[in-house]
Design an enzyme around this catalytic site. Structure first.
Site, PDB file in Angstrom:
ATOM      1  N   GLY A  11      57.172 -20.842 -19.807  1.00  0.00           N
ATOM      2  CA  GLY A  11      56.251 -20.888 -18.661  1.00  0.00           C
ATOM      3  C   GLY A  11      55.500 -19.583 -18.506  1.00  0.00           C
ATOM      4  NE  ARG A  21      45.097  -2.472 -19.642  1.00  0.00           N
ATOM      5  CZ  ARG A  21      45.607  -1.407 -19.033  1.00  0.00           C
ATOM      6  NH1 ARG A  21      46.892  -1.345 -18.732  1.00  0.00           N
ATOM      7  NH2 ARG A  21      44.820  -0.387 -18.744  1.00  0.00           N
ATOM      8  NE  ARG A  72      58.324 -25.238 -20.496  1.00  0.00           N
ATOM      9  CZ  ARG A  72      58.664 -24.190 -19.760  1.00  0.00           C
ATOM     10  NH1 ARG A  72      59.452 -23.282 -20.242  1.00  0.00           N
ATOM     11  NH2 ARG A  72      58.224 -24.064 -18.526  1.00  0.00           N
ATOM     12  CB  SER A  73      57.623 -24.236 -30.165  1.00  0.00           C
ATOM     13  OG  SER A  73      57.615 -24.757 -31.468  1.00  0.00           O
ATOM     14  CG  ASP A 103      66.834 -19.181 -20.262  1.00  0.00           C
ATOM     15  OD1 ASP A 103      65.678 -19.671 -20.319  1.00  0.00           O
ATOM     16  OD2 ASP A 103      67.744 -19.671 -19.581  1.00  0.00           O
ATOM     17  CB  THR A 126      60.577 -16.390 -16.469  1.00  0.00           C
ATOM     18  OG1 THR A 126      60.889 -17.457 -15.547  1.00  0.00           O
ATOM     19  CG2 THR A 126      61.744 -15.429 -16.475  1.00  0.00           C
ATOM     20  CB  ILE A 127      57.604 -17.383 -11.731  1.00  0.00           C
ATOM     21  CG1 ILE A 127      58.027 -18.846 -11.977  1.00  0.00           C
ATOM     22  CG2 ILE A 127      56.184 -17.114 -12.186  1.00  0.00           C
ATOM     23  CD1 ILE A 127      57.319 -19.844 -11.048  1.00  0.00           C
ATOM     24  CG  ASP A 128      62.164 -19.797 -13.248  1.00  0.00           C
ATOM     25  OD1 ASP A 128      61.294 -20.137 -12.422  1.00  0.00           O
ATOM     26  OD2 ASP A 128      62.419 -20.459 -14.270  1.00  0.00           O
ATOM     27  CG  ASP A 130      66.056 -17.792 -14.760  1.00  0.00           C
ATOM     28  OD1 ASP A 130      65.252 -16.994 -15.281  1.00  0.00           O
ATOM     29  OD2 ASP A 130      66.149 -18.980 -15.111  1.00  0.00           O
ATOM     30  CG  MET A 170      58.137 -24.170  -9.583  1.00  0.00           C
ATOM     31  SD  MET A 170      57.045 -23.635 -10.918  1.00  0.00           S
ATOM     32  CE  MET A 170      56.338 -25.191 -11.396  1.00  0.00           C
ATOM     33  N   GLY A 171      61.881 -22.568  -9.704  1.00  0.00           N
ATOM     34  CA  GLY A 171      63.045 -21.747 -10.041  1.00  0.00           C
ATOM     35  C   GLY A 171      63.981 -22.429 -11.017  1.00  0.00           C
ATOM     36  NE  ARG A 172      63.873 -23.386 -16.647  1.00  0.00           N
ATOM     37  CZ  ARG A 172      62.928 -23.977 -17.374  1.00  0.00           C
ATOM     38  NH1 ARG A 172      63.081 -25.214 -17.758  1.00  0.00           N
ATOM     39  NH2 ARG A 172      61.845 -23.338 -17.731  1.00  0.00           N
ATOM     40  CE  LYS A 214      65.015 -21.300  15.818  1.00  0.00           C
ATOM     41  NZ  LYS A 214      65.013 -20.841  14.457  1.00  0.00           N
ATOM     42  CB  SER A 216      57.931 -26.201  14.222  1.00  0.00           C
ATOM     43  OG  SER A 216      57.814 -24.806  14.378  1.00  0.00           O
ATOM     44  CG  HIS A 253      52.849 -26.134 -12.487  1.00  0.00           C
ATOM     45  ND1 HIS A 253      53.463 -27.330 -12.203  1.00  0.00           N
ATOM     46  CD2 HIS A 253      53.372 -25.698 -13.666  1.00  0.00           C
ATOM     47  CE1 HIS A 253      54.309 -27.626 -13.193  1.00  0.00           C
ATOM     48  NE2 HIS A 253      54.265 -26.656 -14.084  1.00  0.00           N
TER      49      HIS A 253
HETATM   50  O1  F6P Z   1      60.421 -21.310 -15.905  1.00  0.00           O
HETATM   51  C1  F6P Z   1      59.287 -21.309 -15.098  1.00  0.00           C
HETATM   52  C2  F6P Z   1      59.086 -22.659 -14.451  1.00  0.00           C
HETATM   53  O2  F6P Z   1      57.914 -22.593 -13.661  1.00  0.00           O
HETATM   54  C3  F6P Z   1      60.256 -23.198 -13.632  1.00  0.00           C
HETATM   55  O3  F6P Z   1      60.328 -22.626 -12.358  1.00  0.00           O
HETATM   56  C4  F6P Z   1      59.967 -24.668 -13.630  1.00  0.00           C
HETATM   57  O4  F6P Z   1      61.153 -25.405 -13.462  1.00  0.00           O
HETATM   58  C5  F6P Z   1      59.373 -24.900 -15.008  1.00  0.00           C
HETATM   59  O5  F6P Z   1      58.888 -23.640 -15.457  1.00  0.00           O
HETATM   60  C6  F6P Z   1      58.254 -25.902 -15.050  1.00  0.00           C
HETATM   61  O6  F6P Z   1      57.901 -26.066 -16.387  1.00  0.00           O
HETATM   62  P1  F6P Z   1      56.575 -26.802 -16.882  1.00  0.00           P
HETATM   63  O7  F6P Z   1      55.410 -25.920 -16.583  1.00  0.00           O
HETATM   64  O8  F6P Z   1      56.791 -26.986 -18.332  1.00  0.00           O
HETATM   65  O9  F6P Z   1      56.486 -28.077 -16.093  1.00  0.00           O
END
Ligand code: F6P
Length: 323
Positions: A11, A21, A72-73, A103, A126-128, A130, A170-172, A214, A216, A253
């Site tokens: 991703g 760069r 992703r190959s 990873d 990676t944005i995750d 992790d 997100m975050g898988r 509360k 909301s 995304h």
């Molecule tokens: O690993 C980055 C990530 O954005 C995860 O947070 C998410 O689960 C996954 O990639 C989504 O993958 P794709 O862009 O292949 O749908």
């Protein structure tokens, strides 16, 4: 080492361009030739390789995505695919690689090195966030800020309509994005895979909130949460609380794009330099990262197999702050 290749894989993440760069400019600084490999391992297998110069990366540090494209190959997962990739690298006499990714990228790099011996150093892109071996990954800070910006906007409409919003981030299978979104976005509940939050607990928290006037609520749901998909969770809570006016938003995304924050430009730049200088020091099969503000290198195998746990104190913070 005279010629190195660089690629981004998995991703995309804001700040990858800052890292590319830095790799290119550090290579030039040290008198190395540098080759850009497009579309990650896919491009390596197909030979999508071209020489990069210092000016090739001008005007890129502020851009989201990756100028080298990503993929992703499936082919690289096969022995034949990796052999084809090695033959392509040989054609260009590439004798070292910088891999920017997560990873999956490092798992591929690890096996490729075992089979063909080519030195590879990686940067965590990676944005995750992790990955074991670094406090922060490239792209994480930007993704969290992008999500927070959206959550602030959702809060406005949640407040106006007295609604409960279930927002998926997100975050898988990790809750690293969810935690700062919940704390920074003033959420009442955070649901992450690392710590089970039952539907009963969500229902109780909402009931208690209403009893305290509360009107909301924001519930942040990490996409990998074990309680299920955000719409499923909202549906179950709705059945228990029929008067609740609930909506679901999946940020998706949008979290992957946009101009990188200052933190991600810094991190990408620092780790890009560290990758090239790591290769020159004779390192291989290691990821450059930052731990406690220090540059560290962690074996790929640890980044793939070890877990970076979430401090449970952050979950407690959400509980305390949502009283
Ligand atoms: O690993 C980055 C990530 O954005 C995860 O947070 C998410 O689960 C996954 O990639 C989504 O993958 P794709 O862009 O292949 O749908």
């Amino acid at each position: 080492m005279k010629k190195i290749g660089i690629f981004t894989s998995g991703g995309d993440a804001p700040g990858m361009n800052a890292c590319i760069r830095a790799v290119v400019r550090t290579a030039v600084y040290h008198g190395l030739e540098v080759y850009g490999i497009k579309r990650g391992y896919n491009g390596m297998v197909k030979g999508e390789i071209s020489k990069l110069e210092s000016f090739s990366v001008s005007n890129t540090i502020q851009k989201g995505g990756t100028i080298l494209h990503s993929a992703r190959s499936k082919e690289f997962m096969t022995a034949e695919g990796r052999q084809r990739a090695y033959e392509q690298l040989k054609k260009y006499e590439i004798d070292g690689l910088v891999a920017i990714g997560g990873d999956g990228t490092f798992a591929g790099a690890n096996i490729f090195h075992e089979e063909y011996g080519i030195p590879i150093v990686g940067a965590p892109g990676t944005i995750d966030n992790d990955l074991y071996g670094t406090d922060y990954t490239i792209g994480y800070d930007t993704a969290v800020n992008t999500a927070l910006d959206a959550i602030d906007k959702i809060r406005d409409t949640a407040d106006s309509h007295d609604r409960v919003f279930f927002i998926e981030v997100m975050g898988r299978d990790s809750g690293y994005i969810a935690i700062p979104c919940a704390i920074g976005g003033g959420a009442e509940i955070v649901m992450i895979p690392e710590s089970e939050t039952t539907i009963e607990k969500v229902v109780d928290t909402l009931r208690t909130g209403w009893s305290r006037s509360k009107t909301s609520f924001i519930v942040i749901v990490a996409e990998g949460d074990v309680a299920g998909h955000v719409t499923e969770i909202a549906g179950k809570v709705q059945s228990a609380l029929p008067h609740m006016d609930a909506r679901c938003t999946i940020l998706g995304h949008v979290q992957r794009g946009g101009a990188p924050t200052a933190a991600d430009r810094m991190l990408g730049s620092q780790l890009g330099i560290a990758c090239v200088e790591g290769l020159l020091e004779g390192r291989t099969n290691e990821m450059a990262g930052i731990a406690n503000r220090e540059l560290v290198y962690t074996p790929f195998i640890d980044t793939i197999t070890k877990i970076k746990p979430i401090n449970p104190y952050y979950i407690r913070m959400v509980d305390i702050l949502s009283v």
